[in-house]
Design a protein around this motif. Structure first.
Motif, PDB file in Angstrom:
ATOM      1  N   GLY A   7      63.796   0.930  42.725  1.00 45.73           N
ATOM      2  CA  GLY A   7      62.479  -0.360  41.544  1.00 45.73           C
ATOM      3  C   GLY A   7      62.858  -2.103  41.628  1.00 45.73           C
ATOM      4  O   GLY A   7      62.781  -2.491  40.369  1.00 45.73           O
TER       5      GLY A   7
ATOM      6  N   HIS B 146      61.862   0.260  47.367  1.00 46.28           N
ATOM      7  CA  HIS B 146      61.007   0.688  46.552  1.00 46.28           C
ATOM      8  C   HIS B 146      61.548   2.049  45.344  1.00 46.28           C
ATOM      9  O   HIS B 146      61.747   2.230  44.207  1.00 46.28           O
ATOM     10  N   SER B 147      62.804   3.233  45.670  1.00 44.45           N
ATOM     11  CA  SER B 147      62.795   4.001  45.343  1.00 44.45           C
ATOM     12  C   SER B 147      64.377   3.231  44.000  1.00 44.45           C
ATOM     13  O   SER B 147      64.639   4.250  43.461  1.00 44.45           O
TER      14      SER B 147
ATOM     15  N   CYS C  90      55.337  -4.335  45.285  1.00 39.55           N
ATOM     16  CA  CYS C  90      56.697  -3.894  44.471  1.00 39.55           C
ATOM     17  C   CYS C  90      56.483  -2.824  43.072  1.00 39.55           C
ATOM     18  O   CYS C  90      56.484  -2.671  42.670  1.00 39.55           O
ATOM     19  N   TYR C  91      55.476  -1.324  44.565  1.00 37.72           N
ATOM     20  CA  TYR C  91      55.018  -0.355  43.649  1.00 37.72           C
ATOM     21  C   TYR C  91      56.777   0.824  43.018  1.00 37.72           C
ATOM     22  O   TYR C  91      56.581   1.247  42.251  1.00 37.72           O
ATOM     23  N   GLY C  92      57.570   0.527  43.786  1.00 40.83           N
ATOM     24  CA  GLY C  92      59.159   1.210  43.658  1.00 40.83           C
ATOM     25  C   GLY C  92      58.870   0.964  41.522  1.00 40.83           C
ATOM     26  O   GLY C  92      59.138   1.451  40.767  1.00 40.83           O
ATOM     27  N   ARG C  93      59.534  -0.390  41.484  1.00 43.13           N
ATOM     28  CA  ARG C  93      59.448  -0.772  40.612  1.00 43.13           C
ATOM     29  C   ARG C  93      58.184  -0.691  38.682  1.00 43.13           C
ATOM     30  O   ARG C  93      58.611  -0.075  38.061  1.00 43.13           O
TER      31      ARG C  93
ATOM     32  N   LEU D 114      58.199   9.874  48.827  1.00 46.87           N
ATOM     33  CA  LEU D 114      58.159  10.041  47.774  1.00 46.87           C
ATOM     34  C   LEU D 114      57.923  11.045  47.306  1.00 46.87           C
ATOM     35  O   LEU D 114      58.256  12.173  46.412  1.00 46.87           O
TER      36      LEU D 114
ATOM     37  N   TRP E 122      57.886   8.160  36.839  1.00 45.34           N
ATOM     38  CA  TRP E 122      58.410   9.183  37.964  1.00 45.34           C
ATOM     39  C   TRP E 122      58.980  10.240  36.575  1.00 45.34           C
ATOM     40  O   TRP E 122      58.612  10.813  37.256  1.00 45.34           O
TER      41      TRP E 122
ATOM     42  N   PHE F 234      59.145   3.417  39.574  1.00 47.93           N
ATOM     43  CA  PHE F 234      60.636   3.709  39.089  1.00 47.93           C
ATOM     44  C   PHE F 234      61.205   3.228  37.342  1.00 47.93           C
ATOM     45  O   PHE F 234      62.221   3.103  36.971  1.00 47.93           O
TER      46      PHE F 234
END
Length: 233
Positions: A82, A79-80, A110-113, A200, A126, A116
């Motif tokens: 992205g 996730h970080s 894909c929460y990070g996408r 996060l 972010w 971020f």
């Protein structure tokens, strides 16, 4: 009603994630109703929420759960970064392949996408949240939007984001986090979701030079799948 230091007090508070999960399971077993979304048998309670007073107590220790710390860390890194790559996240858990419609990407979880990622030259959600809180520490507008409106049309999609939003508030020099979910699986999802979002929260607190506050979590549907009924016992 509010405690000193801006602590959220309207939800039941816990010291660690294991107590949260056990309470969720007992609540579902004692008062849940059987519902069948998409024909899948589940037992469900509506409007389940809690506060994790120490977000660092995020790692599940109950041996019956067989929770994987490497997977939790792998998902946080995915996730970080992205990413929406199936191959990257399936390295840690092959079950992620079941959430892909094309075998190559995760479309919604894909929460990070979404957090971020940058569209063309725009800044990420972010970066905008961090800039907002830096300019106005008392702001109530620092919200990461995760669920997209077009997901309402994805009737047959394998993957639709379970998380709606993540909000941050600075009160008393501490960064508090508030996550809202449309749907939460108490066995598979809850322990990993809490790990991700408290990580996060801690990352943002570090970047803003703040102390870590409490973590609040609300799920419209907290449920168990039929295949997990015995494990829950």
């Amino acid at each position: 009603m509010q405690a000193n230091g801006g602590e959220p007090v309207t939800l039941p508070a816990f010291d660690n994630i294991d107590d949260v999960v056990l309470t969720a399971l007992r609540t579902i077993q004692s008062g849940g109703q059987v519902v069948r979304p998409r024909g899948i048998v589940t037992q469900e309670v509506l409007g389940f929420g809690f506060v994790l007073e120490n977000p660092r107590a995020r790692a599940t220790c109950n041996p019956e759960r067989r929770w994987s710390l490497p997977l939790a860390i792998g998902e946080f890194c995915w996730h970080s970064a992205g990413s929406d790559s199936v191959e990257q996240i399936a390295y840690y858990a092959s079950a992620w392949r079941n959430s892909s419609d094309d075998g190559e990407r995760i479309a919604s979880s894909c929460y990070g996408r979404r957090i971020f990622g940058r569209a063309q030259s725009e800044t990420s959600q972010w970066d905008r949240v961090k800039a907002l809180l830096s300019a106005d520490p008392d702001s109530r507008r620092a919200v990461l939007q995760i669920h997209a409106t077009d997901e309402l049309d994805l009737v047959r999609a394998r993957d639709v984001a379970c998380t709606l939003s993540c909000q941050f508030l600075i009160r008393g020099g501490r960064l508090h986090s508030f996550v809202s979910m449309r749907s939460n699986d108490a066995i598979w999802g809850l322990p990993y979701d809490v790990f991700l979002f408290t990580m996060l929260q801690e990352r943002l607190a570090h970047e803003l030079g703040l102390e870590l506050g409490a973590y609040s979590h609300f799920a419209a549907s907290m449920h168990l799948y039929e295949r997990h009924f015995e494990l829950a016992n």
